[in-house]
Design a protein around this motif. Sequence first.
Motif, PDB file in Angstrom:
ATOM      1  N   ASP A 240      -0.815  -7.431  -7.188  1.00 48.05           N
ATOM      2  CA  ASP A 240      -0.066  -7.687  -6.005  1.00 48.05           C
ATOM      3  C   ASP A 240       0.138  -6.077  -5.474  1.00 48.05           C
ATOM      4  OD1 ASP A 240       1.974  -6.669  -7.502  1.00 48.05           O
ATOM      5  OD2 ASP A 240       3.328  -8.243  -7.041  1.00 48.05           O
ATOM      6  N   GLY A 241       1.020  -5.873  -4.655  1.00 47.69           N
ATOM      7  CA  GLY A 241       1.348  -4.515  -3.858  1.00 47.69           C
ATOM      8  C   GLY A 241       0.100  -3.422  -3.458  1.00 47.69           C
ATOM      9  N   VAL A 242      -0.841  -4.425  -3.102  1.00 45.33           N
ATOM     10  CA  VAL A 242      -2.036  -3.609  -2.634  1.00 45.33           C
ATOM     11  C   VAL A 242      -2.116  -3.096  -1.309  1.00 45.33           C
ATOM     12  CG1 VAL A 242      -4.591  -3.898  -2.367  1.00 45.33           C
ATOM     13  CG2 VAL A 242      -3.684  -5.109  -4.179  1.00 45.33           C
ATOM     14  N   THR A 243      -2.337  -1.972  -1.067  1.00 49.32           N
ATOM     15  CA  THR A 243      -2.329  -1.129   0.190  1.00 49.32           C
ATOM     16  C   THR A 243      -3.857  -0.850   0.621  1.00 49.32           C
ATOM     17  OG1 THR A 243      -0.266  -0.299   0.141  1.00 49.32           O
ATOM     18  CG2 THR A 243      -1.416   0.682   1.527  1.00 49.32           C
ATOM     19  N   VAL A 244      -4.407  -1.499   1.424  1.00 53.58           N
ATOM     20  CA  VAL A 244      -5.846  -1.360   1.679  1.00 53.58           C
ATOM     21  C   VAL A 244      -5.692  -0.004   2.892  1.00 53.58           C
ATOM     22  CG1 VAL A 244      -7.755  -2.250   2.752  1.00 53.58           C
ATOM     23  CG2 VAL A 244      -6.630  -3.670   1.358  1.00 53.58           C
ATOM     24  N   ALA A 245      -6.645   0.854   2.436  1.00 59.61           N
ATOM     25  CA  ALA A 245      -6.790   1.939   3.272  1.00 59.61           C
ATOM     26  C   ALA A 245      -8.140   2.696   2.897  1.00 59.61           C
ATOM     27  CB  ALA A 245      -5.708   3.052   3.061  1.00 59.61           C
ATOM     28  N   PRO A 246      -8.242   3.764   3.641  1.00 53.30           N
ATOM     29  CA  PRO A 246      -9.588   4.469   3.353  1.00 53.30           C
ATOM     30  C   PRO A 246      -9.487   4.972   2.082  1.00 53.30           C
ATOM     31  CG  PRO A 246      -8.758   5.147   5.632  1.00 53.30           C
ATOM     32  CD  PRO A 246      -7.749   4.324   4.977  1.00 53.30           C
ATOM     33  N   SER A 247     -10.704   5.213   1.306  1.00 55.77           N
ATOM     34  CA  SER A 247     -10.580   5.928   0.185  1.00 55.77           C
ATOM     35  C   SER A 247     -10.508   7.356   0.092  1.00 55.77           C
ATOM     36  CB  SER A 247     -12.014   5.546  -0.788  1.00 55.77           C
ATOM     37  OG  SER A 247     -12.251   4.188  -0.788  1.00 55.77           O
ATOM     38  N   PRO A 248     -10.122   7.988  -0.938  1.00 55.69           N
ATOM     39  CA  PRO A 248     -10.089   9.446  -0.868  1.00 55.69           C
ATOM     40  C   PRO A 248     -11.483   9.916  -0.938  1.00 55.69           C
ATOM     41  CG  PRO A 248      -9.809   8.568  -3.141  1.00 55.69           C
ATOM     42  CD  PRO A 248      -9.691   7.408  -2.225  1.00 55.69           C
ATOM     43  N   GLU A 249     -11.543  11.312  -0.320  1.00 49.16           N
ATOM     44  CA  GLU A 249     -12.940  12.081  -0.081  1.00 49.16           C
ATOM     45  C   GLU A 249     -13.645  12.036  -1.164  1.00 49.16           C
ATOM     46  OE1 GLU A 249     -15.384  13.520   2.538  1.00 49.16           O
ATOM     47  OE2 GLU A 249     -13.485  12.681   2.935  1.00 49.16           O
ATOM     48  N   TRP A 250     -13.312  12.362  -2.240  1.00 55.25           N
ATOM     49  CA  TRP A 250     -14.149  12.265  -3.651  1.00 55.25           C
ATOM     50  C   TRP A 250     -15.047  11.089  -3.889  1.00 55.25           C
ATOM     51  CZ3 TRP A 250     -14.012   8.972  -7.620  1.00 55.25           C
ATOM     52  CH2 TRP A 250     -12.814   8.339  -7.901  1.00 55.25           C
TER      53      TRP A 250
END
Length: 452
Positions: A240-250
């Motif tokens: 739980d507590g998942v925040t879906v977002a773009p991945s970091p650049e690496w």
Amino acid sequence: MKISYNWLKRYLSIDLEPVELEKILTSIGLEVEAMEEVEDIPGALTGVVVGEVVECGKHPDADKLSVTKVNTGSGELLNIVCGAPNVAKGQKVLVATVGTTLTFTGGDVVKIKRSKIRGVESEGMICAEDELGVGTSHEGIMVLPESAVPGTSAKDYLNLESDTVFEIGLTPNRVDAASHIGVARDLYAYLKYHKYNVTMNLPSDSEFVSIPVSATNLKPASVKVEAADGSPRYMGLTMDGVTVAPSPEWLQKALRAVGLRPINNVVDVTNFILQETGHPLHAFDYDEIGGGEVVVRRALQGEKFVTLDGVERELSAEDLMICDIKKPMCLAGVFGGESSGVTGKTTRVFLESAYFNPVSIRKSSKRHMLKTDASFRFERGANPEVLPYALKRAAIMLGELAGARVVGGIEEFYPEKIERAQVSLSFERMEDLIGKRIGAKSILTILELMEY
């Protein structure tokens, strides 16, 4: 099978040139069919340097142009005509020197030449973001912080990376090498055997933690396997507590290097672990799991299922499915479903790590004409021992990149341990097969280095 040189260096302390590594890979049975240079920006902005505008005045014959003198650290000031409205004395900028080839964000390729603009000589170009290929802005030149040092290459200033990607013609019997760790292990054995100074450092799963169910109001999804012949080992955990977002650049760079399109941090982590360990994972939106129970069963003959590509498929009674108590959610080991995948609204995830019967996966993949990275590995025989490691590694990464917390630990179905196959083979027969006498001691050393 694409293997990234930079990615290999996460696990191996190597400084060999890619050309030398290509020869070694081919010599140990991982034939390199092609090598490709991959750069963050085509050309890596060779010829582009940090400059300082030390003089800036109006062009004598054009109101919208400025004439500048720029210090690029070479000892001589460059005379550059600039059409940007925001150019000013004292700015730190990026300058494409004469002879530089730029690939604009829009795809245009331009070579910088010495020229005269309205009668004034220009010895380069002060660049906007889109002219460098680092962004889309063309409203003005790219102005750098005061700390930028004239003469610094754009590659170093922007921390641009280049990589070499090896295209390996993987034979069907070498699914153990269908990952970066698998290839790294083979390379390590070769290099150590030949006395190279090399160490191997694999990521640990020791940081895996979970919180008790009592600490949250979330009940972890339970697991029920009705088709044990198709899935003799199945593991999963709820987060739980998942925040879906773009991945970091690496992470995006790593995936792009091997030909994968970044989607979001959750899906990207599962793809990263697949490429790292060779073991496919699948993430479900927990809130789309009807009844909070994951059921592994055979499909009903003629049952309908819409896959992630939006295609409705008619299932066979031989297809192995991952379902909830009401509906199918995934064509096991092959392709996910449209309704249960992770989206931007997902806040809770069920993460699957499983071992599926290779024959079952191969038949389903062929029946539905679906060839995926997951089916490629499952139908060749995934390693049932790597399930917990891959699952924990993914959970650790999701904690770091998406704020996810594992609730209640790991659910597992594993009624009977899958034993490793044992092969009886004499040293003499082995040498006959490889066509060379290397001695029993060498054979044992190589097997020990490969941890067999």
